[in-house]
Design a protein around this motif. Structure first.
Motif, PDB file in Angstrom:
ATOM      1  N   ASP A 129       0.804  -1.223   0.000  1.00 17.82           N
ATOM      2  CA  ASP A 129       0.000   0.000   0.000  1.00 17.82           C
ATOM      3  C   ASP A 129       0.836   1.273   0.000  1.00 17.82           C
ATOM      4  O   ASP A 129       0.506   2.239  -0.706  1.00 17.82           O
ATOM      5  N   VAL A 130       1.890   1.302   0.798  1.00 16.73           N
ATOM      6  CA  VAL A 130       2.704   2.512   0.903  1.00 16.73           C
ATOM      7  C   VAL A 130       3.290   2.896  -0.452  1.00 16.73           C
ATOM      8  O   VAL A 130       3.276   4.072  -0.842  1.00 16.73           O
ATOM      9  N   GLN A 131       3.800   1.909  -1.185  1.00 20.00           N
ATOM     10  CA  GLN A 131       4.369   2.195  -2.505  1.00 20.00           C
ATOM     11  C   GLN A 131       3.309   2.796  -3.433  1.00 20.00           C
ATOM     12  O   GLN A 131       3.561   3.792  -4.128  1.00 20.00           O
ATOM     13  N   LYS A 132       2.146   2.215  -3.420  1.00 14.71           N
ATOM     14  CA  LYS A 132       1.063   2.672  -4.298  1.00 14.71           C
ATOM     15  C   LYS A 132       0.567   4.065  -3.916  1.00 14.71           C
ATOM     16  O   LYS A 132       0.267   4.887  -4.789  1.00 14.71           O
ATOM     17  N   LEU A 133       0.519   4.341  -2.611  1.00 14.75           N
ATOM     18  CA  LEU A 133      -0.070   5.596  -2.140  1.00 14.75           C
ATOM     19  C   LEU A 133       0.922   6.756  -2.080  1.00 14.75           C
ATOM     20  O   LEU A 133       0.538   7.917  -2.276  1.00 14.75           O
ATOM     21  N   LEU A 134       2.189   6.461  -1.814  1.00 13.05           N
ATOM     22  CA  LEU A 134       3.176   7.535  -1.696  1.00 13.05           C
ATOM     23  C   LEU A 134       3.844   7.896  -3.017  1.00 13.05           C
ATOM     24  O   LEU A 134       4.294   9.030  -3.198  1.00 13.05           O
ATOM     25  N   SER A 135       3.913   6.951  -3.942  1.00 12.09           N
ATOM     26  CA  SER A 135       4.574   7.230  -5.225  1.00 12.09           C
ATOM     27  C   SER A 135       3.964   8.422  -5.967  1.00 12.09           C
ATOM     28  O   SER A 135       4.700   9.281  -6.483  1.00 12.09           O
ATOM     29  N   PRO A 136       2.629   8.551  -6.040  1.00 12.32           N
ATOM     30  CA  PRO A 136       2.068   9.731  -6.712  1.00 12.32           C
ATOM     31  C   PRO A 136       2.407  11.039  -5.995  1.00 12.32           C
ATOM     32  O   PRO A 136       2.613  12.068  -6.655  1.00 12.32           O
ATOM     33  N   LEU A 137       2.485  11.014  -4.667  1.00 18.56           N
ATOM     34  CA  LEU A 137       2.861  12.221  -3.935  1.00 18.56           C
ATOM     35  C   LEU A 137       4.312  12.586  -4.201  1.00 18.56           C
ATOM     36  O   LEU A 137       4.650  13.769  -4.346  1.00 18.56           O
ATOM     37  N   GLU A 138       5.176  11.578  -4.271  1.00 14.94           N
ATOM     38  CA  GLU A 138       6.585  11.826  -4.593  1.00 14.94           C
ATOM     39  C   GLU A 138       6.699  12.498  -5.971  1.00 14.94           C
ATOM     40  O   GLU A 138       7.462  13.451  -6.154  1.00 14.94           O
ATOM     41  N   ALA A 139       5.914  12.002  -6.924  1.00 17.34           N
ATOM     42  CA  ALA A 139       5.946  12.576  -8.278  1.00 17.34           C
ATOM     43  C   ALA A 139       5.386  13.995  -8.296  1.00 17.34           C
ATOM     44  O   ALA A 139       5.942  14.886  -8.951  1.00 17.34           O
ATOM     45  N   LEU A 140       4.284  14.224  -7.597  1.00 13.60           N
ATOM     46  CA  LEU A 140       3.690  15.565  -7.556  1.00 13.60           C
ATOM     47  C   LEU A 140       4.617  16.574  -6.885  1.00 13.60           C
ATOM     48  O   LEU A 140       4.692  17.730  -7.304  1.00 13.60           O
ATOM     49  N   LEU A 141       5.315  16.142  -5.855  1.00  8.82           N
ATOM     50  CA  LEU A 141       6.227  17.043  -5.160  1.00  8.82           C
ATOM     51  C   LEU A 141       7.384  17.440  -6.058  1.00  8.82           C
ATOM     52  O   LEU A 141       7.813  18.605  -6.067  1.00  8.82           O
ATOM     53  N   GLY A 142       7.894  16.484  -6.816  1.00  5.49           N
ATOM     54  CA  GLY A 142       8.929  16.782  -7.802  1.00  5.49           C
ATOM     55  C   GLY A 142      10.189  17.394  -7.220  1.00  5.49           C
ATOM     56  O   GLY A 142      10.839  18.219  -7.877  1.00  5.49           O
ATOM     57  N   GLY A 143      10.536  17.024  -6.001  1.00  4.77           N
ATOM     58  CA  GLY A 143      11.758  17.533  -5.393  1.00  4.77           C
ATOM     59  C   GLY A 143      11.646  18.931  -4.826  1.00  4.77           C
ATOM     60  O   GLY A 143      12.645  19.483  -4.347  1.00  4.77           O
ATOM     61  N   LYS A 144      10.461  19.519  -4.865  1.00  5.66           N
ATOM     62  CA  LYS A 144      10.285  20.874  -4.334  1.00  5.66           C
ATOM     63  C   LYS A 144      10.127  20.838  -2.809  1.00  5.66           C
ATOM     64  O   LYS A 144       9.967  19.788  -2.209  1.00  5.66           O
ATOM     65  N   LYS A 145      10.130  22.021  -2.199  1.00  2.91           N
ATOM     66  CA  LYS A 145       9.976  22.116  -0.749  1.00  2.91           C
ATOM     67  C   LYS A 145       8.523  21.980  -0.316  1.00  2.91           C
ATOM     68  O   LYS A 145       8.236  21.601   0.811  1.00  2.91           O
ATOM     69  N   HIS A 146       7.603  22.319  -1.224  1.00  3.42           N
ATOM     70  CA  HIS A 146       6.176  22.155  -0.943  1.00  3.42           C
ATOM     71  C   HIS A 146       5.460  21.906  -2.262  1.00  3.42           C
ATOM     72  O   HIS A 146       6.024  22.108  -3.342  1.00  3.42           O
ATOM     73  N   PHE A 147       4.210  21.477  -2.189  1.00  2.00           N
ATOM     74  CA  PHE A 147       3.525  21.005  -3.389  1.00  2.00           C
ATOM     75  C   PHE A 147       3.118  22.125  -4.338  1.00  2.00           C
ATOM     76  O   PHE A 147       3.188  21.961  -5.554  1.00  2.00           O
ATOM     77  N   GLY A 148       2.672  23.249  -3.819  1.00  2.00           N
ATOM     78  CA  GLY A 148       2.232  24.348  -4.666  1.00  2.00           C
ATOM     79  C   GLY A 148       3.236  25.477  -4.693  1.00  2.00           C
ATOM     80  O   GLY A 148       4.425  25.289  -4.424  1.00  2.00           O
ATOM     81  N   SER A 149       2.755  26.683  -4.988  1.00  2.00           N
ATOM     82  CA  SER A 149       3.643  27.847  -5.047  1.00  2.00           C
ATOM     83  C   SER A 149       3.986  28.374  -3.667  1.00  2.00           C
ATOM     84  O   SER A 149       4.899  29.180  -3.512  1.00  2.00           O
TER      85      SER A 149
END
Length: 224
Positions: free
Chosen positions: A148-168
């Motif tokens: 479950d962790v792999q499935k649920l956290l992988s999209p968040l890792e991709a959305l974050l894209g190495g930034k400090k926070h998800f949005g602006s």
């Protein structure tokens, strides 16, 4: 929420109220919300982290008069929030209400993304609860951390894209993600090792001294 029963004494904190003082830059006319929920890291953890991060006052009643106050809630369960004449039940409704009150919604684009990642954290929390309440707890948690962790956290890792926070800018979505990762780390300290972006994100928030007490809230979930 799943957790409706009064937890055992070992899972609860003895301190009935935690309050954070308002700063001059915050809304001086705002009433102080009162949160009714046991003193554990569970459904209300994002709300507790939100108050600590923004520096806003939150009366947290950790020993609610339950079930005597059941009739005061909207759905006969906790958590419940009272803020002046406003009453709110359901954990994420409370969280979003306070995010708006405390101006952590961001731009319209940020608000959309914040809601998206917040909903993902609800799925993560539900997966934790499913493992915890499964008939075979060991097998439930094994599935959580191997599948479950792999499935649920992988999209968040991709959305974050190495930034400090998800949005602006930091929004309630970031707070929800941090609080949920914090809950996962209580169960498995190296859970973020396969997700370097989320690990850096977590570490950045966890290093904020304002969050120290929130992070130290006694965990409800355990693998034993």
């Amino acid at each position: 929420g799943k957790l409706r029963r009064k937890p055992s004494l070992s899972a609860r904190s003895a301190n009935p109220v935690t309050a954070v003082q308002l700063t001059p830059t915050q809304n001086k006319m705002a009433s102080t919300p009162t949160l009714y929920y046991w003193g554990i890291k569970a459904r209300s953890h994002p709300t507790v982290v939100l108050a600590a991060y923004t520096g806003n006052a939150l009366n947290w009643v950790k020993e609610p008069n339950w079930p005597a106050m059941k009739g005061e809630t909207q759905y006969g369960q906790l958590p419940h929030l009272k803020d002046g004449d406003i009453s709110v039940s359901q954990s994420m409704a409370i969280f979003r209400y306070l995010a708006r009150k405390w101006n952590l919604e961001g731009s319209l684009a940020d608000y959309a993304l914040a809601n998206s990642v917040t909903e993902q954290t609800v799925d993560i929390y539900n997966a934790i609860a499913k493992a915890h309440y499964s008939g075979d707890k060991a097998a439930g948690y094994q599935k959580l951390f191997t599948e479950d962790v792999q499935k649920l956290l992988s999209p968040l890792e991709a959305l974050l894209g190495g930034k400090k926070h998800f949005g602006s800018a930091v929004t309630f979505g970031d707070i929800a993600v941090f609080a949920t990762l914090d809950t996962l780390r209580d169960l498995k300290a190296d859970v973020l090792a396969p997700f370097p972006g989320l690990q850096a994100f977590y570490d950045s928030f966890a290093s904020n001294p304002a969050l120290k007490d929130a992070i130290a809230t006694p965990p409800y979930f355990n693998t034993q």
